[in-house]
Design a protein around this motif. Structure first.
Motif, PDB file in Angstrom:
ATOM      1  N   LEU A  72      59.773 -19.210  11.422  1.00  0.00           N
ATOM      2  CA  LEU A  72      58.383 -18.945  10.211  1.00  0.00           C
ATOM      3  C   LEU A  72      58.882 -19.905   8.805  1.00  0.00           C
ATOM      4  O   LEU A  72      57.871 -20.376   8.281  1.00  0.00           O
ATOM      5  CB  LEU A  72      58.276 -17.539   9.443  1.00  0.00           C
ATOM      6  N   TYR A  73      59.410 -19.794   8.057  1.00  0.00           N
ATOM      7  CA  TYR A  73      59.893 -20.274   6.458  1.00  0.00           C
ATOM      8  C   TYR A  73      59.867 -22.147   7.266  1.00  0.00           C
ATOM      9  O   TYR A  73      59.262 -22.602   5.846  1.00  0.00           O
ATOM     10  CB  TYR A  73      60.942 -20.087   5.879  1.00  0.00           C
ATOM     11  N   LEU A  74      60.674 -22.324   7.591  1.00  0.00           N
ATOM     12  CA  LEU A  74      60.357 -24.259   8.442  1.00  0.00           C
ATOM     13  C   LEU A  74      59.110 -24.170   8.551  1.00  0.00           C
ATOM     14  O   LEU A  74      58.676 -25.493   8.253  1.00  0.00           O
ATOM     15  CB  LEU A  74      61.646 -23.445   9.403  1.00  0.00           C
ATOM     16  N   LEU A  75      58.365 -23.553   9.038  1.00  0.00           N
ATOM     17  CA  LEU A  75      57.017 -23.563   9.349  1.00  0.00           C
ATOM     18  C   LEU A  75      56.051 -24.249   8.532  1.00  0.00           C
ATOM     19  O   LEU A  75      55.096 -24.531   8.421  1.00  0.00           O
ATOM     20  CB  LEU A  75      56.343 -23.119  10.555  1.00  0.00           C
ATOM     21  N   VAL A  76      56.216 -22.851   7.244  1.00  0.00           N
ATOM     22  CA  VAL A  76      56.050 -22.807   5.647  1.00  0.00           C
ATOM     23  C   VAL A  76      56.086 -24.014   5.336  1.00  0.00           C
ATOM     24  O   VAL A  76      55.423 -24.930   4.365  1.00  0.00           O
ATOM     25  CB  VAL A  76      55.811 -21.916   5.093  1.00  0.00           C
ATOM     26  N   ALA A  77      57.400 -24.446   4.977  1.00  0.00           N
ATOM     27  CA  ALA A  77      57.929 -25.642   4.687  1.00  0.00           C
ATOM     28  C   ALA A  77      57.115 -26.615   4.977  1.00  0.00           C
ATOM     29  O   ALA A  77      56.923 -27.712   4.601  1.00  0.00           O
ATOM     30  CB  ALA A  77      59.597 -25.693   4.419  1.00  0.00           C
ATOM     31  N   GLU A  78      57.512 -26.811   6.871  1.00  0.00           N
ATOM     32  CA  GLU A  78      56.715 -28.315   6.372  1.00  0.00           C
ATOM     33  C   GLU A  78      55.098 -28.405   6.273  1.00  0.00           C
ATOM     34  O   GLU A  78      55.371 -29.434   5.899  1.00  0.00           O
ATOM     35  CB  GLU A  78      57.311 -28.349   8.260  1.00  0.00           C
ATOM     36  N   ARG A  79      54.633 -27.200   6.189  1.00  0.00           N
ATOM     37  CA  ARG A  79      52.923 -27.377   6.260  1.00  0.00           C
ATOM     38  C   ARG A  79      53.042 -27.836   4.962  1.00  0.00           C
ATOM     39  O   ARG A  79      51.594 -28.302   4.370  1.00  0.00           O
ATOM     40  CB  ARG A  79      52.575 -26.298   6.750  1.00  0.00           C
ATOM     41  N   MET A  80      53.613 -27.936   3.995  1.00  0.00           N
ATOM     42  CA  MET A  80      53.244 -27.930   3.020  1.00  0.00           C
ATOM     43  C   MET A  80      53.718 -29.108   2.280  1.00  0.00           C
ATOM     44  O   MET A  80      53.423 -30.282   1.697  1.00  0.00           O
ATOM     45  CB  MET A  80      54.626 -26.889   1.689  1.00  0.00           C
ATOM     46  N   ALA A 120      60.975 -29.809  14.726  1.00  0.00           N
ATOM     47  CA  ALA A 120      61.498 -29.586  15.621  1.00  0.00           C
ATOM     48  C   ALA A 120      62.653 -28.644  14.978  1.00  0.00           C
ATOM     49  O   ALA A 120      62.678 -27.635  16.275  1.00  0.00           O
ATOM     50  CB  ALA A 120      62.946 -30.373  15.540  1.00  0.00           C
ATOM     51  N   LYS A 121      63.365 -28.293  14.169  1.00  0.00           N
ATOM     52  CA  LYS A 121      63.877 -26.686  14.215  1.00  0.00           C
ATOM     53  C   LYS A 121      63.092 -25.485  14.479  1.00  0.00           C
ATOM     54  O   LYS A 121      64.068 -24.398  14.926  1.00  0.00           O
ATOM     55  CB  LYS A 121      64.656 -27.333  12.658  1.00  0.00           C
ATOM     56  N   ALA A 122      62.720 -25.847  13.815  1.00  0.00           N
ATOM     57  CA  ALA A 122      61.261 -24.858  13.819  1.00  0.00           C
ATOM     58  C   ALA A 122      60.870 -24.544  15.105  1.00  0.00           C
ATOM     59  O   ALA A 122      60.706 -23.067  15.543  1.00  0.00           O
ATOM     60  CB  ALA A 122      60.042 -24.676  12.387  1.00  0.00           C
TER      61      ALA A 122
END
Length: 385
Positions: A87-95, A108-110
């Motif tokens: 979740l935190y990785l996807l939120v970071a990526e989305r930004m 990829a890590k998410a």
């Protein structure tokens, strides 16, 4: 407003609320946000690399802690930590802006953490691939509780969401409890379809939604006569359009009415309303496969439901937050008013009395989740008790 707002701009606060409503822990979220409060002072676009660094680092820490649990045979605990890491990785990526350093690796890590979490936690979701005319549509299939065959709901993304966030909205869990399965899809222009295959948005959503129905009809646990469709945010365009032109759908709903998204773009160019993500214009051009603003505006011409909703001849639910800062609540009125041939139409505007007043319930998803789950249970033959 009920939205939790630690930052001085809407876009960053929206990401925090997405994380909170998707299963993030408040203490972890505070720890990630506190060091970057000042970085958000210059608007939604500035400082996003610092956001990525802070949130991705916490995701990495949770992956390490999960590995320690797994080494001790504590698979469920490891799964819980991997869920939050993803979740935190996807939120970071989305930004991040399109092509930003580290974005591809973070995504990829998410995905890896999400998949490992499902296996370790024995979570009720299966990753599947649905063939399209070009490429595939990655999806997550959550099976209903009890003996089948079951009704099923196709659940699609908005502009900037992904199938993992659809799953974390807990609508698949709520539907499964009511005897209804869910297929969360990364349709063209979103999630894996965009990031890993380069498939752009198709405004004519019946093209890909029909492929989802084709796939579902081949599943032994699905009742092909009881298939519904819903979408969140920009899914408020895709779901009604698909239900209008794919006659095999038996019911529909929207979590946020995006009746004329092309018009919304004109408003955003005049700085009316909030944007959902940083680097907004670069994001929409990427999602639509456009090189210039002119090309994007041309490609988005058909993101308008006027003249199409009379083709819906099944039950349809319209929901919207009364204080949505992105999409005007008036679009919910437009959508509902044009459902003239639906045998059962309903409009629910969430107010301060219950919550869910922000865009697609970013302040509180519980009411939208329960209402939509009950709607499909009632119209597709599930159960509400």
């Amino acid at each position: 407003m009920a939205l939790y707002e630690p930052f001085p701009n809407y876009i960053w606060n929206l990401s925090v609320s997405i994380a909170m409503e998707s299963g993030g822990q408040i203490g972890e979220i505070v720890d990630m946000c506190q060091p970057i409060i000042d970085a958000a002072a210059n608007g939604g676009d500035a400082g996003t690399p610092m956001f990525m660094k802070q949130w991705a680092a916490y995701g990495d820490k949770l992956i390490e802690l999960a590995a320690e649990d797994e080494a001790k045979g504590r698979a469920f605990s490891a799964s819980n930590k991997l869920e939050r890491a993803s979740l935190y990785l996807l939120v970071a990526e989305r930004m991040q802006g399109h092509g930003a350093p580290g974005r591809k690796e973070t995504y990829a890590k998410a995905l890896d953490a999400f998949e490992r979490s499902a296996k370790l936690g024995k979570i009720n979701r299966e990753r599947v691939e649905i063939p399209l005319a070009t490429g595939t549509m990655p999806a997550l299939y959550t099976r209903a509780e009890g003996p089948g065959p079951h009704p099923v709901v196709v659940y699609c993304n908005g502009l900037d969401s992904c199938k993992e966030l659809l799953y974390w909205s807990r609508l698949p869990e709520a539907l499964a409890r009511r005897g209804v399965s869910t297929l969360c899809v990364d349709q063209p222009g979103s999630g894996e379809a965009l990031r890993l295959q380069g498939l752009p948005v198709d405004p004519h959503s019946e093209n890909w939604a029909s492929k989802a129905v084709d796939w579902l009809e081949q599943q032994a646990d699905v009742d092909p006569k009881r298939i519904g469709m819903t979408g969140i945010s920009l899914g408020g365009h895709f779901a009604p359009r698909a239900v209008a032109y794919e006659p095999r759908f038996a019911s529909g709903a929207v979590w946020g009415a995006n009746h004329n998204w092309r018009e919304v773009q004109d408003k955003r160019m005049k700085r009316e309303g909030e944007n959902p993500v940083p680097h907004y214009w670069a994001h929409v051009m990427w999602a639509f496969g456009a090189e210039t603003m002119e090309e994007f505006l041309e490609k988005s011409t058909d993101m308008n439901l006027n003249g199409h909703m009379g083709s819906i001849k099944v039950p349809f639910l319209v929901t919207h937050g009364a204080q949505d800062r992105q999409i005007s609540v008036s679009y919910a009125d437009d959508l509902y008013d044009q459902l003239i041939n639906s045998p059962r139409r309903e409009k629910v505007i969430f107010t301060a009395r219950e919550g869910g007043v922000e865009h697609v319930g970013a302040d509180n998803m519980a009411y939208g989740r329960d209402l939509i789950a009950d709607w499909f249970a009632e119209t597709l033959g599930g159960h509400t008790a």
